[in-house]
Design a protein around this motif. Structure first.
Motif, PDB file in Angstrom:
ATOM      1  N   GLU A  54      46.546 -58.135 -44.828  1.00 36.70           N
ATOM      2  CA  GLU A  54      46.056 -57.259 -43.761  1.00 36.70           C
ATOM      3  C   GLU A  54      46.788 -57.537 -42.450  1.00 36.70           C
ATOM      4  O   GLU A  54      47.124 -56.611 -41.706  1.00 36.70           O
ATOM      5  CB  GLU A  54      44.553 -57.443 -43.580  1.00 36.70           C
ATOM      6  CG  GLU A  54      43.732 -56.889 -44.749  1.00 36.70           C
ATOM      7  CD  GLU A  54      42.247 -57.201 -44.629  1.00 36.70           C
ATOM      8  OE1 GLU A  54      41.825 -57.730 -43.579  1.00 36.70           O
ATOM      9  OE2 GLU A  54      41.523 -56.910 -45.592  1.00 36.70           O
ATOM     10  N   GLU A  57      50.191 -55.989 -42.630  1.00 38.23           N
ATOM     11  CA  GLU A  57      50.079 -54.530 -42.492  1.00 38.23           C
ATOM     12  C   GLU A  57      49.823 -54.143 -41.034  1.00 38.23           C
ATOM     13  O   GLU A  57      50.447 -53.221 -40.502  1.00 38.23           O
ATOM     14  CB  GLU A  57      48.950 -54.005 -43.381  1.00 38.23           C
ATOM     15  CG  GLU A  57      48.828 -52.493 -43.386  1.00 38.23           C
ATOM     16  CD  GLU A  57      47.743 -51.993 -44.325  1.00 38.23           C
ATOM     17  OE1 GLU A  57      47.325 -50.840 -44.139  1.00 38.23           O
ATOM     18  OE2 GLU A  57      47.326 -52.734 -45.222  1.00 38.23           O
ATOM     19  N   ASP A  58      48.903 -54.869 -40.383  1.00 40.44           N
ATOM     20  CA  ASP A  58      48.615 -54.602 -38.964  1.00 40.44           C
ATOM     21  C   ASP A  58      49.846 -54.842 -38.102  1.00 40.44           C
ATOM     22  O   ASP A  58      50.152 -54.057 -37.199  1.00 40.44           O
ATOM     23  CB  ASP A  58      47.457 -55.481 -38.474  1.00 40.44           C
ATOM     24  CG  ASP A  58      46.115 -55.082 -39.097  1.00 40.44           C
ATOM     25  OD1 ASP A  58      46.030 -53.980 -39.687  1.00 40.44           O
ATOM     26  OD2 ASP A  58      45.161 -55.878 -38.989  1.00 40.44           O
TER      27      ASP A  58
END
Length: 145
Positions: A54, A57-58
């Motif tokens: 995550e 991805e961020d």
């Protein structure tokens, strides 16, 4: 004495059996603890992997937005610089034309001043000649009388 030795051996055997049971129970408890720790470590690793995914991805999304914003800002800056450069060129052209016109006017006025000075000098020479002739005539009249 045999009895004492046999008694001691029997007592030792009882302690040994009790001790083996405790070791077996402790071993089972340790195995359970190891299994629980392994499960917890596996869950922690899975949670860490998910969190890292995550975060990547961020970070990727944020980097993409930053690049897009920077590209837009650079484009706007280039456009503004181009407009400003055009305005500077226009103003420079106007300044050159104004300077050229002012220089032409100055040359014209200098020419007029030279002509006026030439005329004034010519008039002064003529007046000086007239004054000299008058003085000569006056000297001649004085000598003749």
């Amino acid at each position: 004495m045999k009895r004492i030795i046999l008694s001691i051996a029997a007592v030792a055997l009882v302690f040994n059996i009790t001790s083996c049971r405790e070791v077996k129970e402790n071993a089972e408890e340790a195995g359970n603890a190891v299994e629980n720790a392994a499960n917890a470590a596996g869950e922690a690793a899975e949670n860490a992997a998910n969190a890292a995914g995550e975060a990547v991805e961020d970070a990727t999304n944020a980097a993409g937005e930053a690049v897009e914003n920077a590209t837009n800002a650079a484009g706007e800056a280039v456009e503004e610089a181009t407009n400003a450069a055009g305005e500077v060129i226009d103003k420079a052209g106007e300044a050159v034309n104004d300077a050229k016109e002012a220089a032409g006017n100055a040359v014209d006025k200098a020419g007029e001043a030279v002509n006026d000075a030439k005329d004034a000098a010519g008039n002064a020479v003529d007046k000086a000649k007239d004054a000299a002739k008058d003085a000569k005539d006056a000297v001649k009249n004085v000598t003749d009388h």
